[in-house]
Write a protein that holds these residues in place. Structure first.
Motif, PDB file in Angstrom:
ATOM      1  N   PRO A 287      -5.561   5.063  -5.363  1.00  6.96           N
ATOM      2  CA  PRO A 287      -5.637   6.111  -4.334  1.00  6.96           C
ATOM      3  C   PRO A 287      -6.618   5.747  -3.219  1.00  6.96           C
ATOM      4  O   PRO A 287      -7.671   5.154  -3.463  1.00  6.96           O
ATOM      5  N   CYS A 288      -6.237   6.068  -1.979  1.00  3.13           N
ATOM      6  CA  CYS A 288      -7.114   5.816  -0.828  1.00  3.13           C
ATOM      7  C   CYS A 288      -6.672   6.709   0.324  1.00  3.13           C
ATOM      8  O   CYS A 288      -5.482   6.871   0.560  1.00  3.13           O
ATOM      9  N   ASP A 289      -7.643   7.288   1.029  1.00  5.84           N
ATOM     10  CA  ASP A 289      -7.347   8.229   2.114  1.00  5.84           C
ATOM     11  C   ASP A 289      -7.798   7.768   3.488  1.00  5.84           C
ATOM     12  O   ASP A 289      -7.360   8.310   4.489  1.00  5.84           O
ATOM     13  N   MET A 317       0.440   2.317  15.432  1.00  6.40           N
ATOM     14  CA  MET A 317      -0.163   1.883  14.174  1.00  6.40           C
ATOM     15  C   MET A 317      -0.831   3.045  13.443  1.00  6.40           C
ATOM     16  O   MET A 317      -0.652   3.219  12.228  1.00  6.40           O
ATOM     17  N   VAL A 318      -1.594   3.824  14.190  1.00  2.00           N
ATOM     18  CA  VAL A 318      -2.319   4.942  13.576  1.00  2.00           C
ATOM     19  C   VAL A 318      -1.330   5.940  12.971  1.00  2.00           C
ATOM     20  O   VAL A 318      -1.545   6.468  11.879  1.00  2.00           O
ATOM     21  N   LYS A 319      -0.223   6.162  13.676  1.00  4.70           N
ATOM     22  CA  LYS A 319       0.783   7.084  13.139  1.00  4.70           C
ATOM     23  C   LYS A 319       1.451   6.519  11.888  1.00  4.70           C
ATOM     24  O   LYS A 319       1.672   7.220  10.900  1.00  4.70           O
ATOM     25  N   GLU A 320       1.772   5.231  11.919  1.00  7.41           N
ATOM     26  CA  GLU A 320       2.419   4.619  10.744  1.00  7.41           C
ATOM     27  C   GLU A 320       1.485   4.650   9.529  1.00  7.41           C
ATOM     28  O   GLU A 320       1.928   4.886   8.408  1.00  7.41           O
ATOM     29  N   LEU A 321       0.204   4.409   9.773  1.00  5.07           N
ATOM     30  CA  LEU A 321      -0.768   4.508   8.675  1.00  5.07           C
ATOM     31  C   LEU A 321      -0.813   5.946   8.144  1.00  5.07           C
ATOM     32  O   LEU A 321      -0.834   6.176   6.927  1.00  5.07           O
ATOM     33  N   LEU A 322      -0.815   6.905   9.074  1.00  5.68           N
ATOM     34  CA  LEU A 322      -0.891   8.319   8.673  1.00  5.68           C
ATOM     35  C   LEU A 322       0.343   8.721   7.855  1.00  5.68           C
ATOM     36  O   LEU A 322       0.232   9.467   6.884  1.00  5.68           O
ATOM     37  N   ASP A 323       1.506   8.204   8.259  1.00  8.66           N
ATOM     38  CA  ASP A 323       2.736   8.508   7.505  1.00  8.66           C
ATOM     39  C   ASP A 323       2.620   8.047   6.059  1.00  8.66           C
ATOM     40  O   ASP A 323       3.286   8.571   5.173  1.00  8.66           O
ATOM     41  N   ASP A 324       1.761   7.060   5.842  1.00  5.24           N
ATOM     42  CA  ASP A 324       1.560   6.555   4.489  1.00  5.24           C
ATOM     43  C   ASP A 324       0.287   7.124   3.849  1.00  5.24           C
ATOM     44  O   ASP A 324      -0.178   6.610   2.836  1.00  5.24           O
ATOM     45  N   GLY A 325      -0.274   8.156   4.487  1.00  2.00           N
ATOM     46  CA  GLY A 325      -1.424   8.839   3.893  1.00  2.00           C
ATOM     47  C   GLY A 325      -2.787   8.315   4.311  1.00  2.00           C
ATOM     48  O   GLY A 325      -3.808   8.822   3.853  1.00  2.00           O
ATOM     49  N   PHE A 326      -2.843   7.307   5.197  1.00  8.11           N
ATOM     50  CA  PHE A 326      -4.139   6.748   5.604  1.00  8.11           C
ATOM     51  C   PHE A 326      -4.622   7.352   6.915  1.00  8.11           C
ATOM     52  O   PHE A 326      -3.926   7.272   7.924  1.00  8.11           O
ATOM     53  N   GLY A 683      -2.822  15.511  -0.470  1.00  8.37           N
ATOM     54  CA  GLY A 683      -1.629  16.120   0.112  1.00  8.37           C
ATOM     55  C   GLY A 683      -0.357  15.353  -0.175  1.00  8.37           C
ATOM     56  O   GLY A 683       0.723  15.742   0.264  1.00  8.37           O
ATOM     57  N   GLU A 684      -0.462  14.243  -0.927  1.00  2.00           N
ATOM     58  CA  GLU A 684       0.750  13.473  -1.243  1.00  2.00           C
ATOM     59  C   GLU A 684       1.705  14.309  -2.089  1.00  2.00           C
ATOM     60  O   GLU A 684       2.910  14.319  -1.884  1.00  2.00           O
ATOM     61  N   LYS A 685       1.124  15.009  -3.087  1.00  2.00           N
ATOM     62  CA  LYS A 685       1.967  15.774  -3.998  1.00  2.00           C
ATOM     63  C   LYS A 685       1.719  17.262  -3.819  1.00  2.00           C
ATOM     64  O   LYS A 685       0.612  17.682  -3.487  1.00  2.00           O
ATOM     65  N   LYS A 686       2.747  18.030  -4.102  1.00  2.00           N
ATOM     66  CA  LYS A 686       2.567  19.472  -4.210  1.00  2.00           C
ATOM     67  C   LYS A 686       1.809  19.706  -5.525  1.00  2.00           C
ATOM     68  O   LYS A 686       2.156  19.119  -6.554  1.00  2.00           O
TER      69      LYS A 686
END
Length: 797
Positions: A287-289, A317-326, A683-686
């Motif tokens: 896990p990493c945020d 890049m920032v958006k693509e990272l965010l889409d993956d939770g970073f 926020g990855e999982k409900k």
């Protein structure tokens, strides 16, 4: 400068006999024959301000440290006198001011002496510096212990030490290095079970002597400014720390993701490297945020620019990272490159925003970009301009946090590593030299950064991190302990520093896990992760010059243990967030040294290793190589061993086994510990259900769980959920009551109770007075599934 040991020492001046006293509401003014004024203000029944002026003058009253929202109010204030003393009485304290000398004694209402002046206030006029060298000396008592003072890398108990506050860029500092990055002129004294605090609100280079020069004297002094200190009474250490945190301010809640794991290095570039690191975390299911960009993301180290070769399209890049939770966090330093082609430099130059030398030219110093000028963050207009510079980074590109470094301020290739003393500052309309502004420069930079990030990340919540800080910085920023080293000694220092910062009002703190300079062994890295996941701010950072320091940089065993502990942190996020809520609302530190937890137990006064994480979990890191376990001190009370649920009696030293993949962790009996499932990022999982680990006790114990939307400001409108649990255990009977406040509806519908240490077989269960079908009870695990808003569950044996 040495504090005088002889009264007659040349140059020292002392107040003499009091000639007049007047009272204005909550403030008393005592003036002596030789024109020394003591302004004594009662802020609360247990918080008293002492402020001294010479030549009959008090300076303009201004402080960056004191929170403007700090609520004051007392229940009782009375002035009386007898032959020798003026006596000020509040609901908690009696303050005696000696008529012939202005010396003070402070007692509690039962008449116990808490603190008394030795010489008390004295001063020396300094014609070379201008103004006074102001000094205070207090009598110390045998066995009296001292704590606090921010990030000092020394033994937790400061008795016998002398320390100085002057924010210093101290790369690869060591044990007992002083001063380093932060200046927190606040200490806690513990005398015969009574705790008190002293906050010397003076931004000059202050020094504190805790019975170092003389065994029975504690003193503090500064070569300028006023003798202006706050006396904060307990009698519990918790009340002292809370009083201090109310006075200097509490933070807002951060977004929950900032309590997740974060990865950093000097430096991740180009974009393919950043994406590769992010992908590897997801592939290995660690896990990493947060992921950090150090100075190399900029164009030639120019703040607020991007190196387009390394990062051709940062927004994408920032958006693509965010889409993956970073979430992306970037570094911003104070040094602005002197370059007529650079818009930030030109704006500051045109508006006269840079710090100046006494004779007029801009202060110039070398930092990463070469020659730089430095904004004067003590000028409100400059702070406003600086805040606005974050629009592109934060609002347009989508960066979620900003990391302020080098803000002591650090300058290269000069003897003192910082600005010369003659540099001028606005100081919010109280113009002064760098001697006065140095220690708060970093905090005012972090403040301006916070205003900008907050403005442009809205409606989300901001994250700001700072290296340099003065008291009160916690209102704007989290912090880390600076450029440490990958050694076992530094693991000890890290443990100590974070405990000390928590006592000093700055809980949202962590260290560079694994060490910044040099390269850790796999074993040291694991032991540091095992400590770091229990620090409020949890980030791996390294200089990267000796090798990589990602969780997978060692071997599979290290990777697996690292994953196990980071996962543990993620399951404990609701527990950690609740601790942050208590810090943000009540000023309760998120980590508590054992002496804070149980100050009446003398065994705790010199303990440095063990600490309480939140309210109910005791952690004891392994600080030596090749350890299969260690001796540790378990605080008084009954505790469950976290790993095997055995009950252990505290108040004693014991040996605990702790192989490479484990460290000693104990949970207080009666505790209710909330857990989430493991997620790769917040926020990855409900969250399908809230799991509560319920540790049985034959007692009544309270626990809380705070939740909200995890980001945003709805919680300020009452949209939060605070569950207060009251566990009551008897020999054949256990009940748990729940009182809920707040209007936030959590996404889960069920609460699962995991019952640990129940001494009886359950024969009957009622939930809100309705019988519960025992067939629904998982017999092996004793897991009980309940509707989330139950009021009371009762189990009978």
């Amino acid at each position: 400068m040495i504090i005088n040991t002889e009264l007659e020492q040349k140059g020292n001046q002392f107040p003499n006999e009091i000639k007049s006293v007047r009272q204005e509401v909550d403030t008393l003014y005592f003036t002596t024959q030789n024109n020394v004024i003591l302004e004594l203000t009662v802020l609360r029944d247990s918080v008293i301000r002492f402020r001294y002026g010479t030549r009959g003058i008090l300076e303009d009253d201004f402080s960056y440290a004191i929170d403007p929202e700090n609520h004051v109010g007392y229940n009782h204030l009375e002035l009386s006198e007898n032959k020798n003393f003026y006596i000020v009485t509040t609901a908690k304290l009696i303050i005696k001011i000696e008529k012939i000398s202005l010396q003070s004694k402070i007692l509690d209402r039962e008449g116990n002496l808490i603190n008394e002046d030795e010489i008390g206030f004295h001063y020396e006029e300094s014609f070379t510096l201008g103004g006074n060298i102001v000094k205070m000396s207090k009598r110390s008592h045998p066995g009296e212990a001292f704590y606090g003072m921010g990030d000092k890398p020394v033994h937790l108990n400061l008795r016998g030490k002398r320390v100085t506050n002057w924010a210093t860029d101290s790369y690869a500092f060591g044990k007992d290095t002083d001063p380093i990055y932060k200046s927190v002129p606040f200490y806690i004294g513990l005398k015969e079970k009574h705790a008190y605090g002293i906050f010397f609100d003076n931004t000059f280079k202050s020094s504190f002597d805790f019975c170092h020069e003389r065994l029975d004297v504690t003193s503090f002094w500064a070569p300028g400014g006023e003798m202006n200190y706050y006396f904060l009474y307990g009698p519990g250490m918790s009340e002292v720390v809370q009083n201090y945190t109310h006075l200097t301010g509490k933070p807002e809640l951060p977004p929950l993701w900032t309590l997740g794991f974060q990865q950093c290095k000097w430096s991740y570039y180009p974009e393919s490297t950043v994406k590769g690191i992010a992908q590897k975390f997801r592939d290995l299911k660690i896990p990493c945020d947060g992921i950090y960009l150090d100075i190399d993301y900029m164009d030639g180290f120019r703040c607020f620019t991007w190196n387009k070769e390394y990062f051709p399209d940062p927004k994408r890049m920032v958006k693509e990272l965010l889409d993956d939770g970073f979430k992306t966090i970037v570094i911003i330093d104070p040094g602005i490159k002197i370059d007529p082609e650079y818009w930030v430099y030109n704006e500051a130059l045109e508006n006269d925003y840079f710090c100046k030398r006494a004779d007029g030219p801009d202060m110039v110093g070398k930092v990463w970009p070469g020659e730089c000028a430095f904004p004067d963050y003590t000028n409100p207009e400059v702070r406003e301009w600086w805040a606005d510079l974050f629009k592109e980074l934060v609002h347009d590109i989508g960066v979620r946090g900003v990391w302020n470094d080098m803000n002591e301020p650090a300058v290269m290739e000069v003897p003192g590593k910082t600005f010369p003393d003659d540099v001028r500052h606005d100081y919010d309309g109280h113009p002064c030299s760098h001697r006065k502004a140095h220690n708060i420069y970093g905090t005012q930079m972090a403040r301006a950064t916070y205003e900008g990030v907050k403005r442009y990340v809205y409606p989300k919540r901001p994250l700001v991190i700072t290296r340099s800080a003065y008291s009160g910085a916690q209102r704007y920023t989290s912090s880390w302990t600076g450029d440490n080293v990958a050694t076992w000694e530094h693991l000890w220092i890290a443990n100590n520093q974070v405990q000390r910062m928590c006592l000093s009002g700055m809980s949202f703190t962590g260290t560079d896990i694994g060490g910044f300079a040099e390269q850790p062994t796999g074993e040291l890295f694991v032991r540091w992760i095992q400590l770091g996941v229990f620090h409020p701010f949890c980030r791996v950072h390294s200089s990267g010059h000796h090798g990589d320091q990602e969780p997978w940089s060692f071997d599979d065993e290290v990777t697996n243990i690292t994953r196990k502990f980071i996962e543990m942190r993620y399951t404990l996020l609701p527990y950690l967030y609740t601790a942050f809520y208590e810090y943000a609302t009540e000023g309760i530190p998120m980590l508590k040294p054992l002496v804070y937890y149980d100050q009446d137990d003398v065994h705790t006064h010199y303990r440095t290793d063990e600490f309480i994480f939140g309210n109910h979990i005791l952690v004891c890191p392994i600080l030596e190589p090749n350890s299969k376990g260690r001796r540790m001190y378990l605080a008084r009370g009954r505790w469950y061993d976290y790993w095997n649920n055995e009950v252990v009696e505290g108040g004693r030293e014991l040996w605990v086994d702790a192989d490479f993949d484990t460290i000693p962790i104990f949970v207080k009996e009666g505790a209710i510990i909330p857990r989430y499932p493991v997620q790769q990022y917040v926020g990855e999982k409900k969250i399908e259900e809230l799991k509560l680990d319920v540790y049985y006790a034959e007692d009544t114990i309270e626990s809380r769980v705070y939740e909200d939307a995890r980001d945003g400001y709805d919680y300020k409108k009452g949209r939060y959920s605070l569950r207060n649990f009251k566990l009551t255990g008897k020999a054949k009977d256990l009940s748990i009551q729940q009182f809920k406040t707040g209007t936030f509806e959590t996404e889960y519908e069920a609460i699962k109770l995991n019952l640990i240490g129940l001494p009886f077989r359950i024969k009957k269960i009622t939930v809100d007075n309705v019988a519960y079908d025992l067939n629904n009870l998982d017999k092996e695990d004793k897991i009980l599934k309940l509707p989330k808003d139950f009021s009371v569950v009762h189990m009978i044996g």
